[in-house]
Scaffold this motif. Structure first.
Motif, short mmCIF file in Angstrom:
data_model
loop_
_atom_site.label_atom_id
_atom_site.label_comp_id
_atom_site.label_asym_id
_atom_site.label_seq_id
_atom_site.Cartn_x
_atom_site.Cartn_y
_atom_site.Cartn_z
N THR A 196 87.76 18.44 50.33
CA THR A 196 88.66 18.55 49.18
C THR A 196 87.87 18.57 47.88
O THR A 196 88.17 19.35 46.97
CB THR A 196 89.67 17.41 49.18
OG1 THR A 196 90.42 17.45 50.41
CG2 THR A 196 90.64 17.55 48.02
N ARG A 197 86.85 17.72 47.78
CA ARG A 197 86.01 17.72 46.59
C ARG A 197 85.34 19.08 46.39
O ARG A 197 85.24 19.58 45.26
CB ARG A 197 84.95 16.61 46.70
CG ARG A 197 84.02 16.51 45.49
CD ARG A 197 84.68 15.79 44.34
NE ARG A 197 84.92 14.41 44.68
CZ ARG A 197 84.03 13.42 44.57
NH1 ARG A 197 82.81 13.66 44.12
NH2 ARG A 197 84.35 12.19 44.88
N GLU A 200 87.92 21.44 45.02
CA GLU A 200 88.21 21.14 43.62
C GLU A 200 87.18 21.78 42.70
O GLU A 200 87.53 22.35 41.66
CB GLU A 200 88.24 19.62 43.41
CG GLU A 200 89.46 18.94 44.00
CD GLU A 200 89.40 17.43 43.90
OE1 GLU A 200 90.43 16.78 44.16
OE2 GLU A 200 88.31 16.89 43.57
N ASP A 204 87.80 24.87 39.88
CA ASP A 204 87.75 24.31 38.53
C ASP A 204 87.22 25.35 37.55
O ASP A 204 86.05 25.38 37.20
CB ASP A 204 86.84 23.07 38.53
CG ASP A 204 86.86 22.36 37.20
OD1 ASP A 204 87.77 22.62 36.39
OD2 ASP A 204 85.96 21.53 36.96
N PRO A 390 92.08 17.98 38.55
CA PRO A 390 91.55 17.47 39.81
C PRO A 390 91.84 15.98 40.01
O PRO A 390 91.99 15.52 41.13
CB PRO A 390 90.05 17.72 39.70
CG PRO A 390 89.92 18.83 38.70
CD PRO A 390 91.05 18.62 37.74
N GLN A 393 94.95 15.33 42.01
CA GLN A 393 95.08 15.86 43.38
C GLN A 393 95.03 14.74 44.39
O GLN A 393 94.28 13.81 44.25
CB GLN A 393 93.97 16.88 43.67
CG GLN A 393 94.05 18.08 42.78
CD GLN A 393 95.33 18.88 42.97
OE1 GLN A 393 95.79 19.03 44.09
NE2 GLN A 393 95.92 19.33 41.91
#
Length: 393
Positions: A196-197, A200, A204, A390, A393
């Motif tokens: 997920t990071r 993101e 971005d 972010p 989220q």
């Protein structure tokens, strides 16, 4: 006005959003029905603070330097080589089948040359390999097929291996050495801070807007865009004109235990009468240190979110009917596992998305003029769109 509406925030959609926004300076709106980005690769910290994969284990591996280097722009990596054990005859043995598997299962002490002779002695002569059963019995014989593959495949796919295309079991090798790695790809690693990071960071960019909990049908008449990239089920896009494409789904049961380690391997397969096919222990994948541990049990089922296209000839023929429609649909590009009805690994989806991006950038001026007419949208709705935060989220 958006240059692209992208349906789906998984690998295919997110890679294309990132490329179009950063390299081509396109305005992109990416929408997803779910409440999160990253598609089935989505991971998060559970109530106990353990990083878990919501939709089952996602193990990254690839032989593509280009794919690995591309994703490396958005994450650092934790080196990780995946290992799996199978519960067979009351023992845990390496899977895929290798030298140690045979020696432990049968109480032997064969060497690599001898185990190769062993496989040759038990293999069945199959003149034409058509089904998943054919693949296995032609390599390791009937007994090992029944111990390791038959019941597992029946649970996973809801049908006998003799009814499935050879591609299903062809994915699993048989080895005559002691290599117990599940994959042998050049690049094997896990995103250091999770998938997920990584997503993101990929999304971005000021040119990218993200709308979650959103069905694209609900916005397409109000938000103007020039072209669409569709990563959802291709039969759904065409309102199931020729009927539904068959998929297998999964139910995930997560569990946290008050112990540091529970399994003898990151994943244990159960090719037997248990209703679940495998159990995963996430800390073994992520390397996280925590006094507790988190597991997930996978239960295959017929209904639910579409995960696995069912590889049978009649399904391929049905998909080809939808593919003809897709090829004839102007300014809509179909990409990803669901949109192309094929069981891709993550790296293959990334490669497919990068290939589509290259094709989009190479379009001729004539093709660019043939864009879909803009659908006039509501100014009030446009005003409500804000860049994704972010932190939320």
């Amino acid at each position: 006005m958006f240059d692209y509406l992208i349906v789906g925030a998984g690998f295919a959609g997110s890679v294309l959003a990132e490329r179009l926004a950063t390299r081509s300076n396109k305005k992109v709106l990416i929408v997803d029905k779910r409440s999160h980005i990253a598609g089935n690769a989505y991971d998060h910290y559970n109530e106990d603070g353990i990083l878990v994969h919501k939709y089952g284990p996602h193990i990254f591996h690839t032989n593509s330097k280009d794919v690995f280097e591309y994703l490396s722009d958005f994450t650092d990596w934790r080196p990780y080589e995946h290992r799996v054990l199978a519960s067979v005859d009351g023992q845990l043995v390496p899977m895929p089948i290798n030298l140690d598997t045979i020696n432990k299962l049968y109480g032997l002490s064969l060497n690599s040359f001898e185990v190769e002779q062993f496989f040759e002695s038990v293999a069945e002569d199959v003149p034409v390999i058509r089904t998943s059963e054919d693949v296995v019995v032609s390599k390791v014989g009937r007994e090992l097929y029944e111990k390791f593959f038959k019941n597992y495949t029946r649970k996973q796919w809801g049908m006998d291996p003799s009814e499935l295309d050879k591609s299903v079991t062809s994915r699993v090798p048989t080895r005559t050495n002691r290599d117990d790695r599940y994959f042998t790809d050049t690049y094997q690693a896990m995103p250091l801070h999770g998938y997920t990071r990584m997503f993101e960071r990929m999304l971005d960019h000021p040119n990218i807007k993200v709308m979650l909990n959103t069905d694209y049908h609900d916005i397409i008449d109000f938000i103007p865009f020039k072209e669409m990239i569709f990563t959802g089920p291709v039969d759904e896009y065409f309102d199931f004109k020729y009927g539904k494409l068959p998929y297998r789904s999964l139910e995930f049961k997560h569990e946290t235990l008050n112990e540091e380690q529970h399994l003898a391997a990151p994943v244990v397969n159960y090719p037997n009468d248990n209703l679940y096919t495998r159990i995963t222990e996430f800390k073994a994948l992520t390397g996280q240190k925590h006094p507790k541990t988190a597991l997930v049990y996978e239960y295959p089922k017929a209904e639910g979110d579409p995960y696995y296209p069912v590889p049978r000839l009649e399904n391929a023929e049905l998909y080809n009917q939808y593919k003809k429609l897709a090829d004839q649909t102007p300014n809509v590009h179909f990409v990803g596992r669901l949109a192309t009805y094929k069981y891709y690994n993550m790296d293959q989806v990334v490669a497919q998305a990068l290939t589509l991006y290259k094709r989009l950038t190479e379009k001729s001026e004539e093709a660019q003029k043939a864009q879909k007419p803009a659908i006039l949208g509501s100014t009030s709705i446009m005003d409500k769109l804000v860049p994704r935060d972010p932190a939320k989220q």
